[in-house]
Structures are given as C-alpha cells and as structure tokens.
Design a protein around this motif. Sequence first.
Motif, PDB file in Angstrom:
ATOM      1  N   LEU A 271       0.826  -1.212   0.000  1.00 37.41           N
ATOM      2  CA  LEU A 271       0.000   0.000   0.000  1.00 37.41           C
ATOM      3  C   LEU A 271       0.860   1.262   0.000  1.00 37.41           C
ATOM      4  O   LEU A 271       0.381   2.342   0.334  1.00 37.41           O
ATOM      5  N   SER A 272       2.121   1.128  -0.393  1.00 33.91           N
ATOM      6  CA  SER A 272       3.095   2.207  -0.198  1.00 33.91           C
ATOM      7  C   SER A 272       2.761   3.477  -0.962  1.00 33.91           C
ATOM      8  O   SER A 272       3.145   4.572  -0.540  1.00 33.91           O
TER       9      SER A 272
ATOM     10  N   LEU B 274      -0.388   4.568  -1.763  1.00 37.71           N
ATOM     11  CA  LEU B 274      -1.816   4.864  -1.659  1.00 37.71           C
ATOM     12  C   LEU B 274      -2.135   5.729  -0.452  1.00 37.71           C
ATOM     13  O   LEU B 274      -1.378   5.784   0.516  1.00 37.71           O
ATOM     14  N   SER B 275      -3.284   6.378  -0.537  1.00 44.42           N
ATOM     15  CA  SER B 275      -3.751   7.172   0.603  1.00 44.42           C
ATOM     16  C   SER B 275      -5.082   6.661   1.151  1.00 44.42           C
ATOM     17  O   SER B 275      -5.431   6.934   2.297  1.00 44.42           O
ATOM     18  N   THR B 276      -5.845   5.926   0.329  1.00 45.57           N
ATOM     19  CA  THR B 276      -7.106   5.331   0.788  1.00 45.57           C
ATOM     20  C   THR B 276      -7.123   3.859   0.399  1.00 45.57           C
ATOM     21  O   THR B 276      -6.704   3.498  -0.708  1.00 45.57           O
ATOM     22  N   VAL B 277      -7.642   3.019   1.294  1.00 41.11           N
ATOM     23  CA  VAL B 277      -7.680   1.574   1.064  1.00 41.11           C
ATOM     24  C   VAL B 277      -9.016   1.039   1.589  1.00 41.11           C
ATOM     25  O   VAL B 277      -9.460   1.427   2.677  1.00 41.11           O
TER      26      VAL B 277
ATOM     27  N   ALA C   8      -2.433   2.677   4.798  1.00 42.68           N
ATOM     28  CA  ALA C   8      -1.857   3.230   3.571  1.00 42.68           C
ATOM     29  C   ALA C   8      -0.452   3.756   3.826  1.00 42.68           C
ATOM     30  O   ALA C   8      -0.150   4.285   4.894  1.00 42.68           O
ATOM     31  N   GLY C   9       0.398   3.583   2.818  1.00 44.27           N
ATOM     32  CA  GLY C   9       1.791   4.009   2.934  1.00 44.27           C
ATOM     33  C   GLY C   9       2.722   2.896   3.363  1.00 44.27           C
ATOM     34  O   GLY C   9       3.946   3.071   3.355  1.00 44.27           O
TER      35      GLY C   9
END
Length: 451
Positions: free
Chosen positions: A352-353, A355-358, A421-422
């Motif tokens: 998820l590196s 992304l900001s929303t999951v 996220a991240g």
Amino acid sequence: MKLINKISIVSFITLFAFSCVQDDDYSVPQSIGQEENQKLVQLLNEIESGSADLMTISEVKNLFVSGEVNQIESNLVVRGYISSSDFSGNFYKEFYMQDEIENPSAGIKVSINQVDSYNQFNVGREVYIKLQGLSVGETNSGDGVIAIGGGGNAAGDEISEISENRASDCILRSSNSFTLVPLALNLSEINDSHIGLYVSALSAQFSAGLDGLTYVDPDEDYDTQRDLESCIDSGTLKLETSAFSNFNDSMLPTESSGTITGIITRDYFGDNRVMMLNTKDDVNFDSSRCDPLFADDFSSNNLDNWNIVSVVGEQGWEITPYGNPAPSAKISGFSGGSNANEDWLITSIIDLSTLSTVTLNFQSVVRYNGPSLEVYASSDYSGGDPTSDGNWIELSVTLDADSSSWSSWTDSGNIDLSSYAGGNVYIAFKYVSTSSASATYEIDNVLLTGE
C-alpha cells in the motif's frame, strides 16, 4: 409425462385481487395501424368493463410452477414496456419487458417466433399481452427465466414460441413509446429479481486477462461469456454475447472502466446470471481501470494467494465447489462431530506504499451454529504462527447471520483500511470451533482496492 396445467381465474382468485384500474389512461393509440388500433380499442374496453383482468408482471410470474407449463384460460391481460432489442442480433426470437419506465420491480421474457422485431417492439414501447390461450413457463426447463409462450412441449416442462400470426392478435402495442431509465446498481446488488430489467452496472470493468479479446470467442458457434468486475466492491457478473450479434468481433474495452447497461437474464442452462447488451453503444467506459490491490474469487480452484495456518485441530481451510459464484474458500470444524479448531487464512503481503485510501470487501455465508468468524489486519506479520507473530487488529465487518441457508450470501460492507496506507498489510480470516459447536463458513470475492 407431465401435462400442461390449465389456469383459470377461478383457480387463483384467492391469491390475487384483480380489479380494473379506473384511473389508468386507456386512450386509443392513433399511429400503429387501423387493425391493431381496433384490437387494442376492444381490449381496453374489456379491461375497463371488467370482462378482462389487468395483471402486473409480478402476478403473471407468480403463476409459474417449476418444471411445468401453465396455460391461461381466463381473460387476463398484462401490460409492460419493452426492455430489449434484437436490432444488433444479440437477442433471437424473444423480447423482455418490464413493469415501469423508471425504477421497475419486475421483468419477464416473451418467446415469439419472429426475428427483426425491433421496429415493431422497440425499446420503451408500451405493449398489452392477451394471456388467454398463452402459457407461462420456461423456454429451457430449469433455466430460471420465467417466460410467456404459446404452448408447451410434449413433456409439459417447456413453453413454445408464440407464432408470428398469433402474436398479431395477442401482443398489442399502444402508441406510447418512452425512453427507459436504466436501473442503476452496483454489480454486487444485481440478483435474480432483476431478470428482464434494463440495468446499468456502475463502476464496472472487464476482468484482467481479457486484453486483446473480442466480445465473442471466434471458436464459439453460439455465445461467449466475459467476466465483469466492480471497482467499488467484490461484485462480479458475466456479460453474454451471441455469435450472431453485429459486434461479436469487436474488441473488449479492457483499458477503461465505467457503466455498462443491458438486460439481466440467465444463460441457456441457467447456470449463471448474465447481462446481455441491446447494443455495444451501451458500454460507456470513460474512466481509467481500477485494478485491485488484491482480489481472489477463488476461480483458480486453489488457495495459492493465501497462507494457511492451523493452530489447533485437524480441519482446515479448503476450496469448495460452491460459492457466490462457485467456487469459494470453506472452513468447518465438523468431522464425525464437532472438533476444537483454530485456523487462519492469511493473504500474501499487500503493498500500500503509494496509496492514501484503502478499502476491503468480501462476502460470506454460514451454516450451523458455532463461534463467529473473525477478520483481522496486520502490518508486521512475517509468515509464522499468527498467535505470536505480528500485531493483529480485529476489523468491524458484516457477516452472514442466517445459519439455516446456503443462499444467504452477505456483503461485508466496505471496510476502511486507510490507516494502513503508505505501508504493507495482511488480511486474515480466523476460524474457531469447539468440541460442542462448529459452524461452517464460506468466503468469496475478497477484494482490496485503493487510490
């Protein structure tokens, strides 16, 4: 051998309350030909006088008995609005109609021995069908699509087509023709109650792996099914296209996503719920693809995307030939009786590196009584025993609660995992049973999306 059942109003008057709707507009159409005009004038007068009973499509469908052909003897009439078109060649000797122009609740198939009917029975055309002497059943026994036909086969389990000559007397058009408003649904919301309806599937795309393929497999003589998937939940649906359609060799728009609009029905044998297009122009994919971070509908018939950990007991997660649709992942602690078990089904690592929303979504079904399934997430699991490896946070999800049915598949809802996220995340399904209680769970359509 089964006999064709004959249905008269006397046999079901206790089930339905028929009445003439005095407020309806039975004005005489003026632009469909004098002979058809006269027949419709007479029919509308019969409805208004009470000598004919106007039924809803739902009431007609309720006359259906599985495996039988029911012939209508009473003077009954059903009204609807055409939802399908054979203009593109995707439909053959049939049309579907629905009960409303907007927000319809019921649709039905009409089997007719007529081709190129799209000018006469155009989409949105209001039609009245005189049911006396016609039949209600299935064109292919067991296909799950209720239809109006002319008669029955020798076995009494399938309806025949309404002849073209007979159709001119019993299928009467009014002069009213409307623009249907498609029923807007997510893929996960589409079910058999929508058969025959003009439906827009929102935020959909063709499944990955269909790049470079056409709507119809050139080696297929009849129909081809292509998988659609949702961008917002775990819903799926098959698009079925006839080899005789005028877009059979067109390329699938696999590089984008959006809205696709067509008729919901089932395939020839009734095995799969499908959508069929009136025209290729009803595919409006104007957004970029939304390929998921993780997706498993278990159609590969394996659990290769998962780490299976059995902490206690001999039973474990496995593939089952059932699902939503089949197959799915299954777990049960029952074997000759209830047994103590603790079994984990854990995803491979999900990146998820960027992304900001999951969002996580899946579906479940449960049978029998036992401890509830639990769902967890971890950012630091390293592949060992989850009871000691990683910090696991239990997620708030919706699970099936009807332990008496295999058909009560329940959507989890969209579970927000944006806090992960991240970095990386693992998703785990934890099953527990005891020596006195062991539920059986199946899960399907596990989907993780993000932006």
